[in-house]
Design a protein around this motif. Structure first.
Motif, PDB file in Angstrom:
ATOM      1  N   VAL A 192       0.865  -1.196   0.000  1.00 21.00           N
ATOM      2  CA  VAL A 192       0.000   0.000   0.000  1.00 21.00           C
ATOM      3  C   VAL A 192       0.895   1.238   0.000  1.00 21.00           C
ATOM      4  O   VAL A 192       2.064   1.161   0.405  1.00 21.00           O
ATOM      5  CB  VAL A 192      -0.920   0.030   1.247  1.00 21.00           C
ATOM      6  N   TRP A 193       0.394   2.350  -0.450  1.00 19.68           N
ATOM      7  CA  TRP A 193       1.176   3.600  -0.442  1.00 19.68           C
ATOM      8  C   TRP A 193       0.235   4.782  -0.571  1.00 19.68           C
ATOM      9  O   TRP A 193      -0.953   4.613  -0.854  1.00 19.68           O
ATOM     10  CB  TRP A 193       2.205   3.613  -1.581  1.00 19.68           C
ATOM     11  N   CYS A 194       0.775   5.961  -0.341  1.00 18.37           N
ATOM     12  CA  CYS A 194      -0.009   7.171  -0.569  1.00 18.37           C
ATOM     13  C   CYS A 194       0.533   7.826  -1.841  1.00 18.37           C
ATOM     14  O   CYS A 194       1.641   7.534  -2.274  1.00 18.37           O
ATOM     15  CB  CYS A 194       0.071   8.118   0.617  1.00 18.37           C
ATOM     16  N   SER A 195      -0.233   8.742  -2.410  1.00 19.83           N
ATOM     17  CA  SER A 195       0.181   9.311  -3.702  1.00 19.83           C
ATOM     18  C   SER A 195       0.675  10.748  -3.567  1.00 19.83           C
ATOM     19  O   SER A 195       1.003  11.378  -4.554  1.00 19.83           O
ATOM     20  CB  SER A 195      -0.987   9.270  -4.685  1.00 19.83           C
ATOM     21  N   TYR A 196       0.678  11.275  -2.326  1.00 21.68           N
ATOM     22  CA  TYR A 196       0.980  12.712  -2.200  1.00 21.68           C
ATOM     23  C   TYR A 196       2.438  13.003  -1.888  1.00 21.68           C
ATOM     24  O   TYR A 196       2.826  14.156  -1.817  1.00 21.68           O
ATOM     25  CB  TYR A 196       0.066  13.352  -1.139  1.00 21.68           C
ATOM     26  N   LYS A 197       3.266  11.977  -1.682  1.00 20.66           N
ATOM     27  CA  LYS A 197       4.681  12.212  -1.404  1.00 20.66           C
ATOM     28  C   LYS A 197       5.416  12.316  -2.746  1.00 20.66           C
ATOM     29  O   LYS A 197       5.202  13.251  -3.483  1.00 20.66           O
ATOM     30  CB  LYS A 197       5.208  11.134  -0.463  1.00 20.66           C
ATOM     31  N   TYR A 198       6.239  11.323  -3.086  1.00 20.58           N
ATOM     32  CA  TYR A 198       6.978  11.438  -4.352  1.00 20.58           C
ATOM     33  C   TYR A 198       6.057  11.424  -5.568  1.00 20.58           C
ATOM     34  O   TYR A 198       6.465  11.801  -6.661  1.00 20.58           O
ATOM     35  CB  TYR A 198       8.021  10.323  -4.475  1.00 20.58           C
ATOM     36  N   LEU A 199       4.825  10.959  -5.383  1.00 20.71           N
ATOM     37  CA  LEU A 199       3.926  10.851  -6.542  1.00 20.71           C
ATOM     38  C   LEU A 199       3.104  12.118  -6.809  1.00 20.71           C
ATOM     39  O   LEU A 199       2.272  12.138  -7.728  1.00 20.71           O
ATOM     40  CB  LEU A 199       3.023   9.622  -6.410  1.00 20.71           C
ATOM     41  N   ASN A 200       3.329  13.160  -6.018  1.00 25.04           N
ATOM     42  CA  ASN A 200       2.830  14.515  -6.361  1.00 25.04           C
ATOM     43  C   ASN A 200       1.345  14.602  -6.696  1.00 25.04           C
ATOM     44  O   ASN A 200       0.971  15.334  -7.608  1.00 25.04           O
ATOM     45  CB  ASN A 200       3.588  15.060  -7.595  1.00 25.04           C
ATOM     46  N   SER A 201       0.500  13.849  -5.984  1.00 25.57           N
ATOM     47  CA  SER A 201      -0.887  13.772  -6.447  1.00 25.57           C
ATOM     48  C   SER A 201      -1.910  14.407  -5.518  1.00 25.57           C
ATOM     49  O   SER A 201      -3.028  13.919  -5.424  1.00 25.57           O
ATOM     50  CB  SER A 201      -1.247  12.312  -6.734  1.00 25.57           C
ATOM     51  N   SER A 202      -1.529  15.467  -4.849  1.00 24.58           N
ATOM     52  CA  SER A 202      -2.395  16.338  -4.024  1.00 24.58           C
ATOM     53  C   SER A 202      -2.446  15.903  -2.568  1.00 24.58           C
ATOM     54  O   SER A 202      -2.477  14.712  -2.268  1.00 24.58           O
ATOM     55  CB  SER A 202      -3.820  16.466  -4.583  1.00 24.58           C
ATOM     56  N   PRO A 203      -2.501  16.910  -1.674  1.00 26.31           N
ATOM     57  CA  PRO A 203      -2.482  16.629  -0.234  1.00 26.31           C
ATOM     58  C   PRO A 203      -3.623  15.685   0.145  1.00 26.31           C
ATOM     59  O   PRO A 203      -4.765  15.912  -0.250  1.00 26.31           O
ATOM     60  CB  PRO A 203      -2.672  18.005   0.421  1.00 26.31           C
ATOM     61  N   GLY A 204      -3.301  14.639   0.871  1.00 29.66           N
ATOM     62  CA  GLY A 204      -4.317  13.663   1.255  1.00 29.66           C
ATOM     63  C   GLY A 204      -4.824  12.846   0.073  1.00 29.66           C
ATOM     64  O   GLY A 204      -5.859  12.180   0.172  1.00 29.66           O
ATOM     65  N   GLY A 205      -4.103  12.885  -1.034  1.00 29.90           N
ATOM     66  CA  GLY A 205      -4.529  12.227  -2.283  1.00 29.90           C
ATOM     67  C   GLY A 205      -4.809  10.731  -2.125  1.00 29.90           C
ATOM     68  O   GLY A 205      -4.532  10.120  -1.098  1.00 29.90           O
ATOM     69  N   VAL A 206      -5.338  10.188  -3.185  1.00 33.77           N
ATOM     70  CA  VAL A 206      -5.815   8.795  -3.158  1.00 33.77           C
ATOM     71  C   VAL A 206      -4.638   7.821  -2.948  1.00 33.77           C
ATOM     72  O   VAL A 206      -3.510   8.095  -3.355  1.00 33.77           O
ATOM     73  CB  VAL A 206      -6.585   8.506  -4.468  1.00 33.77           C
ATOM     74  N   SER A 207      -4.907   6.713  -2.301  1.00 30.71           N
ATOM     75  CA  SER A 207      -3.858   5.728  -1.993  1.00 30.71           C
ATOM     76  C   SER A 207      -3.833   4.605  -3.026  1.00 30.71           C
ATOM     77  O   SER A 207      -4.832   4.355  -3.707  1.00 30.71           O
ATOM     78  CB  SER A 207      -4.135   5.159  -0.596  1.00 30.71           C
ATOM     79  N   GLY A 208      -2.688   3.955  -3.153  1.00 37.12           N
ATOM     80  CA  GLY A 208      -2.555   2.843  -4.094  1.00 37.12           C
ATOM     81  C   GLY A 208      -2.439   1.514  -3.371  1.00 37.12           C
ATOM     82  O   GLY A 208      -2.002   1.450  -2.212  1.00 37.12           O
ATOM     83  N   VAL A 209      -2.839   0.465  -4.073  1.00 35.25           N
ATOM     84  CA  VAL A 209      -2.779  -0.892  -3.515  1.00 35.25           C
ATOM     85  C   VAL A 209      -2.249  -1.847  -4.575  1.00 35.25           C
ATOM     86  O   VAL A 209      -2.649  -1.782  -5.737  1.00 35.25           O
ATOM     87  CB  VAL A 209      -4.182  -1.382  -3.092  1.00 35.25           C
TER      88      VAL A 209
END
Ligand SMILES: *Cc1c(COP(=O)(O)O)cnc(C)c1O
Length: 430
Positions: free
Chosen positions: A239-256
Motif C-alpha cells: 500500500v502507499w499514498c500518492s501525495y509524497k513522491y507521486l505529487n498527487s495532491s495533499p491527502g490524495g488517493v492511496s494505491g494498492v
C-alpha cells in the motif's frame, strides 16, 4: 563521478540532465520565500502544472452532464480508476490487474490486514521495523487488539543494533527465522520514513514466505522514489499514498498492490463493498458478494474522481520521464548532495552525520545533528530551504529528480555553510 562543490559544476550537470525540463512542469512555491530550495517532496510533492486542467475537465463534466458523467468523456467516472493502472505498472513493477487506487493509505493498510492478518492461537505475530511511521504502528497495535491479542506479545519490532542507526538485513532475516511458525505477517516499510533506509524487500519476502507468513510493505516513501518489482519479488500486498513522491495532491488517493496469486483468489476473506463486486452484475443490486478476480475485488466505493484526476496527471509525467531516467538522476543528485554536505562539514568540526545508508537509499538523506540541530534547521528554513525536522535530532532532505536541480543542491550547501559558521561564532568567541 568526480564531484566539485562549485556553481559551475552544478550548472554543467543541469545542462547535461536529460530530465532538466521536467522542473518546468511543476509549480515551485512562491509564497514561502523569494527563492526556495524545495527538498520536501518526501512529505508533499509539488503540484504538477497539468493537475489543474485534469481536475477542471472533470468539474466541467460534472457541471454539464451531472450523473451522465459516469458514462461520457475519455475516462468515464464509472471506471476512472482503471485509467491509472497502466501508468502505475512501470513505477511498481507489477501487472495492471494487481494495481488499483482507492481510499487513503491507513484505511488500505487496515483493509489489507483484514485479508492478510488472520491470526490463530499459535500463529499470530506481526514483525515490523522499530520506529515505523506512527500510523502503521497504531494500525498494527489496533489489529492485534482487535483479534484479542496482547500488543506487546503480538507485535514484534526489530531495531538497529546498539550504536547503529539502521537495521541490518541479516538481523531481520534471523528474527524472521526465529519467529518461525508463530509469525503470521511481516509488515515493513519499503523505505523507512525517518532514516531513509531502503529495506531488502526481496530477501525479507523470501524469508517471510519460508516460515509460511504473509509479507506486505508500506511503500509510502518508496513509491516513485526507488525501483520496485513487486510482482517479481513475490510480495503479497503493498500500500502507499500518492501525495509524497507521486505529487498527487495533499491527502490524495492511496494505491494498492495485491499479487495476482492472491488477487485472483476470490475466496480470500476481505471487507467488501459494491465496487469490488463482479462488474457485470454490479448494478443488478442482488444479494451475495462475488469478488472481481483481481485487485479490484478489494475496492469498496465508487471512484474518487477529483483525487484520481490529480493522480492521473502526475502519473502521466512519470510515464514521460521514465523510471530508469528518474532513478539514474536520483542516484547522481543524492550523491552530489552527500558530497556537498561532506565538503561543507569536514573543515567545520560541526557534527552532522548522514545516517541514511549509502548502499540502500532513495533520494532522501537524513542528517543526524546531535547538537543545535533545531537551530541549524531553523536557519536553513529561514533562508529558503524547505526540508523537514524530525524529533529528536534529525533533518530530512530529499532532492527529487523530477524537479530538483544540481544547482539547488549547490545552493543548499552554501546556506548550510553559512548556518554552520553562524552557529559556531558564539562557540569561538568564548
Ligand atoms: C506518510 C505515511 C503515512 C500517512 O498515512 P495517511 O493514511 O496517508 O495519513 C502512513 N504510513 C507511512 C509509512 C507514511 O510514510
Amino acid at each position: 563521478m568526480n564531484y566539485q562543490n562549485t556553481l559551475d559544476f552544478a550548472q554543467k550537470q543541469d545542462q547535461e540532465d536529460v530530465l532538466q525540463h521536467f522542473r518546468e512542469k511543476f509549480h515551485l512555491p512562491t509564497q514561502l520565500h523569494k527563492q526556495v530550495i524545495y527538498f520536501c517532496g518526501n512529505s508533499l510533492g509539488l503540484q504538477p502544472k497539468n493537475v489543474r486542467s485534469y481536475i477542471e475537465k472533470e468539474l466541467t463534466l460534472w457541471q454539464d452532464y451531472a450523473v451522465e458523467g459516469h458514462f461520457v468523456g475519455d475516462h468515464p467516472w464509472m471506471d476512472y480508476h482503471k485509467a491509472l493502472k497502466k501508468p502505475m505498472t512501470t513505477i511498481f513493477g507489477a501487472k495492471a490487474h494487481e494495481l488499483t487506487v482507492m481510499n487513503s493509505l491507513t484505511v488500505n493498510l487496515h483493509l489489507m490486514m483484514a485479508t492478510f492478518y488472520r491470526p490463530t492461537a499459535t500463529r499470530y505475530k506481526i514483525l515490523m521495523e522499530a520506529g515505523a511511521f506512527p500510523s502503521d504502528q497504531y494500525a498494527m497495535e489496533s489489529q492485534a487488539k482487535l483479534h484479542g491479542f496482547d500488543y506487546e506479545d503480538a507485535v514484534v519490532e526489530i531495531a538497529p543494533r546498539e550504536g547503529e542507526h539502521t537495521i541490518r538485513t541479516e538481523d531481520i532475516i534471523t528474527t524472521i527465522e526465529q519467529l518461525g511458525n508463530s509469525l503470521a505477517l511481516v509488515m515493513f516499510s519499503g523505505v523507512n520514513y525517518y532514516t531513509g533506509q531502503v529495506f531488502d524487500m526481496p530477501a525479507i519476502t523470501k524469508a517471510g514466505h519460508n516460515t509460511g507468513a504473509y509479507v506486505g510493505f508500506d511503500l509510502a516513501h518508496a513509491a516513485g522514489n526507488v525501483a520496485l518489482k513487486l510482482h517479481e519479488w513475490d510480495i503479497d500486498f503493498a500500500v502507499w499514498c500518492s501525495y509524497k513522491y507521486l505529487n498527487s495532491s495533499p491527502g490524495g488517493v492511496s494505491g494498492v498492490f495485491i499479487h495476482e496469486k492472491n488477487a485472483t483468489n476470490t475466496s480470500l476473506p476481505r471487507l467488501a463493498g459494491w465496487w469490488g463486486h463482479n462488474e457485470e452484475r454490479r448494478f443488478l443490486m442482488e444479494r451475495g458478494f462475488q469478488a472481481e478476480p483481481n485487485v479490484d475485488g478489494w475496492q469498496l466505493s465508487n471512484a474518487q474522481v477529483l483525487l484520481q484526476a490529480a493522480h492521473l496527471a502526475s502519473l502521466e509525467i512519470f510515464a514521460e520521464a521514465g523510471m530508469p531516467n528518474l532513478i539514474a538522476k536520483s542516484k547522481n543528485l543524492t550523491s552530489f548532495l552527500e558530497f556537498v554536505i561532506q565538503e561543507v562539514t569536514k573543515e567545520a568540526h560541526f557534527p552532522i552525520e548522514i545516517i541514511t545508508p549509502n548502499e540502500a537509499r532513495g533520494c532522501q538523506l537524513s542528517l543526524h545533528v546531535p547538537q543545535e540541530g533545531k537551530k541549524l534547521f531553523d536557519y536553513l528554513h529561514q533562508n529558503g530551504v524547505i526540508g523537514d525536522w524530525r524529533e529528536p535530532n534529525s533533518i530530512r532532505i530529499a532532492p527529487v529528480p523530477l524537479y530538483n536541480s544540481f544547482e539547488d543542491v549547490f545552493r543548499f550547501g552554501q546556506i548550510l555553510q553559512e548556518a554552520i559558521t553562524k552557529l559556531q561564532a558564539p562557540l569561538r568567541s568564548t
